[in-house]
Scaffold this motif. Structure first.
Motif, PDB file in Angstrom:
ATOM      1  N   UNK A 117       0.760  -0.971   0.023  1.00 41.08           N
ATOM      2  CA  UNK A 117      -0.217   0.028  -0.056  1.00 41.08           C
ATOM      3  C   UNK A 117       0.893   1.106  -0.136  1.00 41.08           C
ATOM      4  N   UNK A 118       0.743   2.004  -1.162  1.00 37.08           N
ATOM      5  CA  UNK A 118       1.828   3.163  -1.236  1.00 37.08           C
ATOM      6  C   UNK A 118       0.993   4.476  -1.245  1.00 37.08           C
ATOM      7  N   UNK A 119       1.518   5.800  -0.759  1.00 36.50           N
ATOM      8  CA  UNK A 119       1.278   6.958  -1.405  1.00 36.50           C
ATOM      9  C   UNK A 119       2.483   7.603  -2.071  1.00 36.50           C
ATOM     10  N   UNK A 120       2.281   8.566  -3.105  1.00 34.28           N
ATOM     11  CA  UNK A 120       3.213   9.119  -3.691  1.00 34.28           C
ATOM     12  C   UNK A 120       2.810  10.848  -3.764  1.00 34.28           C
ATOM     13  N   UNK A 193      -2.833   7.786  -3.507  1.00 33.38           N
ATOM     14  CA  UNK A 193      -2.334   6.266  -2.922  1.00 33.38           C
ATOM     15  C   UNK A 193      -3.111   5.252  -3.571  1.00 33.38           C
ATOM     16  N   UNK A 194      -2.255   4.379  -3.606  1.00 36.28           N
ATOM     17  CA  UNK A 194      -2.718   2.758  -4.423  1.00 36.28           C
ATOM     18  C   UNK A 194      -2.778   1.789  -3.414  1.00 36.28           C
ATOM     19  N   UNK A 195      -3.792   0.802  -3.689  1.00 38.36           N
ATOM     20  CA  UNK A 195      -3.963  -0.468  -2.837  1.00 38.36           C
ATOM     21  C   UNK A 195      -4.769  -1.432  -3.802  1.00 38.36           C
ATOM     22  N   UNK A 196      -4.496  -2.598  -3.456  1.00 35.83           N
ATOM     23  CA  UNK A 196      -5.392  -3.698  -3.952  1.00 35.83           C
ATOM     24  C   UNK A 196      -6.805  -3.490  -3.797  1.00 35.83           C
ATOM     25  N   UNK A 197      -7.559  -3.902  -4.431  1.00 34.18           N
ATOM     26  CA  UNK A 197      -9.163  -3.429  -4.147  1.00 34.18           C
ATOM     27  C   UNK A 197      -9.573  -4.123  -2.872  1.00 34.18           C
ATOM     28  N   UNK A 198      -9.101  -5.308  -2.287  1.00 36.21           N
ATOM     29  CA  UNK A 198      -9.463  -5.785  -1.097  1.00 36.21           C
ATOM     30  C   UNK A 198      -8.882  -4.921   0.101  1.00 36.21           C
ATOM     31  N   UNK A 200      -8.203  -1.624  -0.281  1.00 36.95           N
ATOM     32  CA  UNK A 200      -8.489  -0.028  -0.500  1.00 36.95           C
ATOM     33  C   UNK A 200      -9.416   0.355   0.609  1.00 36.95           C
ATOM     34  N   UNK A 201     -11.008  -0.059   0.908  1.00 37.68           N
ATOM     35  CA  UNK A 201     -11.568   0.238   1.844  1.00 37.68           C
ATOM     36  C   UNK A 201     -11.138   0.681   3.170  1.00 37.68           C
ATOM     37  N   UNK A 202     -10.121  -0.089   3.329  1.00 35.13           N
ATOM     38  CA  UNK A 202      -9.340   0.096   4.621  1.00 35.13           C
ATOM     39  C   UNK A 202      -8.387   1.355   4.932  1.00 35.13           C
ATOM     40  N   UNK A 203      -7.963   1.697   3.632  1.00 32.41           N
ATOM     41  CA  UNK A 203      -6.915   2.692   3.669  1.00 32.41           C
ATOM     42  C   UNK A 203      -7.156   3.955   2.864  1.00 32.41           C
ATOM     43  N   UNK A 204      -8.482   4.045   2.414  1.00 34.50           N
ATOM     44  CA  UNK A 204      -8.576   5.148   1.577  1.00 34.50           C
ATOM     45  C   UNK A 204      -8.879   6.310   2.554  1.00 34.50           C
ATOM     46  N   UNK A 205      -9.290   6.053   3.718  1.00 26.14           N
ATOM     47  CA  UNK A 205      -9.621   7.246   4.683  1.00 26.14           C
ATOM     48  C   UNK A 205      -8.134   7.891   5.053  1.00 26.14           C
TER      49      UNK A 205
END
Length: 283
Positions: A117-120, A193-198, A200-205
């Protein structure tokens, strides 16, 4: 130099930096450079002939690195805990707590430990004659992402376009992304930020909180940011890497990094009387 790069590789092994997809990694990993530098050293030695004199001058070496900048130079932006600060461009960005942050010439990348899980943060080509929404769509399209929604908003008073995207990332596969495009001064920025679909809901906040944390620094705040420096400390009886890192170095680097900097195993505590390299705040 090969030993120095090996030291960097040991430090890198204590983070999840090695999990960064190749499209986010802009600086060669230290272990990839050790072999090349070692070959260069061998060529230099060969050119000097068998009669060449090679010496080790530890005291001279330590004198040369006393006061050397450690880590990021404020001219290129600095990482302080979970903050990225750029004094010349006068802005600050707060990444999620505990994430590993890597600052390079082209971009800043943060990674959640243990996960891909990354942010840029990076600058992109300015959108001369185009709207910010058009700039955002073209940038993401050229990066292989398709917008599922776009919203015009503000970030620290700056006009911004925030969107959700779908795409594929090398080393991860299918991903979802949340990103913002905005203009400050002459630069157009992207924070995403990017994450796998499973995941994403946890990290989008957290992605949204980081995006909204972007703020401009006052000139006084920018001027107060100084680089960390190399200093020296003589170990005392009872010292551990943890105690030295906290007491002498004020926690600027971890105990693990301090041990590696001094060419020690992490579980090998310093002997009393040993002169050690530490990291202190600049003034």
């Amino acid at each position: 130099m090969p030993a120095f790069l090996t030291t960097l590789a040991r430090i890198a092994e204590t983070t999840d930096r090695n999990g960064v997809p190749n499209w986010l990694a802009t600086h060669p990993q230290p272990e990839n450079r050790v072999e090349r530098v070692g070959e260069t050293v061998q060529r230099v030695r060969a050119a000097g002939g068998e009669g060449g004199t090679w010496t080790t001058n530890r005291d001279g070496y330590l004198a040369r690195i006393d006061g050397l900048v450690f880590g990021d130079n404020p001219e290129d932006g600095v990482v302080r805990g979970n903050l990225f600060l750029h004094p010349p461009l006068r802005f600050a960005l707060e990444f999620p707590d505990g994430w590993d942050i890597t600052n390079s010439e082209e971009q800043v990348v943060a990674q959640e430990p243990g996960n891909k899980v990354f942010m840029i943060l990076r600058t992109i080509e300015p959108g001369r004659g185009r709207s910010l929404e058009q700039v955002a769509q073209q940038h993401m399209r050229e990066s292989g992402y398709k917008a599922t929604d776009l919203t015009e908003t503000t970030i620290d008073g700056l006009q911004a376009v925030v969107g959700t995207y779908e795409g594929n990332a090398s080393g991860i596969g299918k991903v979802m992304a949340r990103g913002a495009h905005f203009v400050l001064g002459r630069n157009t920025y992207f924070i995403g930020g990017i994450a796998a679909p499973d995941l994403y809901p946890r990290v989008v906040g957290g992605f949204d909180r980081t995006i909204q944390s972007f703020r401009q620094l006052s000139q006084d705040e920018a001027d107060a940011i100084k680089p960390n420096l190399i200093d020296f400390y003589t170990a005392r009886a009872g010292d551990t890497w943890q105690s030295i890192a906290q007491r002498a170095g004020n926690g600027l680097v971890s105990a693990t990094t301090l041990a590696i900097m001094n060419d020690h195993a992490i579980d090998e505590q310093p002997a009393p009387g040993t002169r050690l390299k530490i990291v202190v705040a600049g003034s």
